[in-house]
Design a protein around this motif. Sequence first.
Motif, PDB file in Angstrom:
ATOM      1  N   ILE A  30       0.847  -1.182   0.000  1.00 40.80           N
ATOM      2  CA  ILE A  30       0.000   0.000   0.000  1.00 40.80           C
ATOM      3  C   ILE A  30       0.888   1.239   0.000  1.00 40.80           C
ATOM      4  CG2 ILE A  30      -1.707   1.291   1.344  1.00 40.80           C
ATOM      5  CD1 ILE A  30      -2.733  -1.410   2.400  1.00 40.80           C
ATOM      6  N   ASN A  46      -3.422   4.627   4.387  1.00 42.08           N
ATOM      7  CA  ASN A  46      -4.231   3.481   3.969  1.00 42.08           C
ATOM      8  C   ASN A  46      -3.722   2.154   4.522  1.00 42.08           C
ATOM      9  OD1 ASN A  46      -6.133   4.926   2.414  1.00 42.08           O
ATOM     10  ND2 ASN A  46      -4.651   5.104   0.743  1.00 42.08           N
ATOM     11  N   ARG A  47      -2.613   2.187   5.253  1.00 41.20           N
ATOM     12  CA  ARG A  47      -2.119   0.974   5.923  1.00 41.20           C
ATOM     13  C   ARG A  47      -2.826   0.879   7.275  1.00 41.20           C
ATOM     14  NH1 ARG A  47       3.905   3.045   4.572  1.00 41.20           N
ATOM     15  NH2 ARG A  47       3.797   2.776   2.309  1.00 41.20           N
ATOM     16  N   VAL A  97      -1.469   4.089  -6.769  1.00 40.55           N
ATOM     17  CA  VAL A  97      -1.561   3.000  -5.798  1.00 40.55           C
ATOM     18  C   VAL A  97      -0.444   1.993  -6.019  1.00 40.55           C
ATOM     19  CG1 VAL A  97      -4.049   3.282  -5.560  1.00 40.55           C
ATOM     20  CG2 VAL A  97      -3.156   1.687  -7.260  1.00 40.55           C
ATOM     21  N   GLU A 126      -6.667   0.317  -1.633  1.00 39.76           N
ATOM     22  CA  GLU A 126      -6.119   1.656  -1.444  1.00 39.76           C
ATOM     23  C   GLU A 126      -6.997   2.746  -2.053  1.00 39.76           C
ATOM     24  OE1 GLU A 126      -1.787   3.787  -1.352  1.00 39.76           O
ATOM     25  OE2 GLU A 126      -1.984   1.857  -2.356  1.00 39.76           O
TER      26      GLU A 126
END
Length: 298
Positions: free
Chosen positions: A186, A191-192, A276, A283
């Motif tokens: 990612i 977004n992690r 992404v 993501e």
Amino acid sequence: MSETANSTPTVNTTNYRSIWGYLQELEFRQGFVEVEGVRTRFAEAGSTDKPHAILLHGTGGHWETFAPNLGALSEHYHCVAIDMVGNGFSEKPDYDYEIDVYVRQILAVMDKFSMDKAHLIGMSLGAWVSAAVAVNHPDRVNKLILMSPAGLIATASNMARIRAERTAAVENPTWDSIHKVFEHLIADEDNRLPDLVALRQVIYRRDDTRNTIDHLLILQDASARDRNLIPEKKWATITAPTMVVASGKDHGEYQNTARTVARVIPTSEIFEMAEVRHWPHFEDPESFNPAALAFLGK
């Protein structure tokens, strides 16, 4: 997100994001089914009278990678996302997990859920398995969505990276070591999601994961990889309409594979997602979900 001096970014509790932000209003069920002698974990959403879709994760993954997609997809499709054999919380038998093992599992899952045919939506290893089903069992496949696909080419450096990274995380499943896995999956730190790191940490701490990690990583060995790769001439035999997702910040091997298979599969189109990495659907679901629905609905 704030960062410590020499460690993983800390969790931003002010604007905390969870996979439950995607699932909280979704009507779905999680369970286990016995297929091919393997206790297989699944999540199911959408009415069974709708067209079917099977969702397949990548190496070491689990069905939650599709948390941002199940809501949108299940409005139109009967979706079943599974933890493939040896992955996630599914059973991890004492043998190598090569592509044919996964293919047999997918076909058995389809039979278990009374699916004569289904759309296959796969990411990385899941895309490889989806393509193998389409090559060898074309009568079982409606359409394909292949994200960050593997299965055409393999470089020694990428195989070594994956093996070293995953082995280190399983042998020492700290938050930092698991987080490093997601740095390659990612692109955007925001977004992690901590949920993902925590889930993977639980999986990597399991005795069955530690005991079978070599079976899971068999496809990172050159000889096994070579006998499982799908040659270009077989990709060209795929008759199912196919959408290939090319992730602009992904490892070059996956970008090359995406563009090559999009060129050689006769009824294919490519969807570019420039910002992404290896998990495009997770993501950037705001871009992926409408594109996937438009493609499947044609």
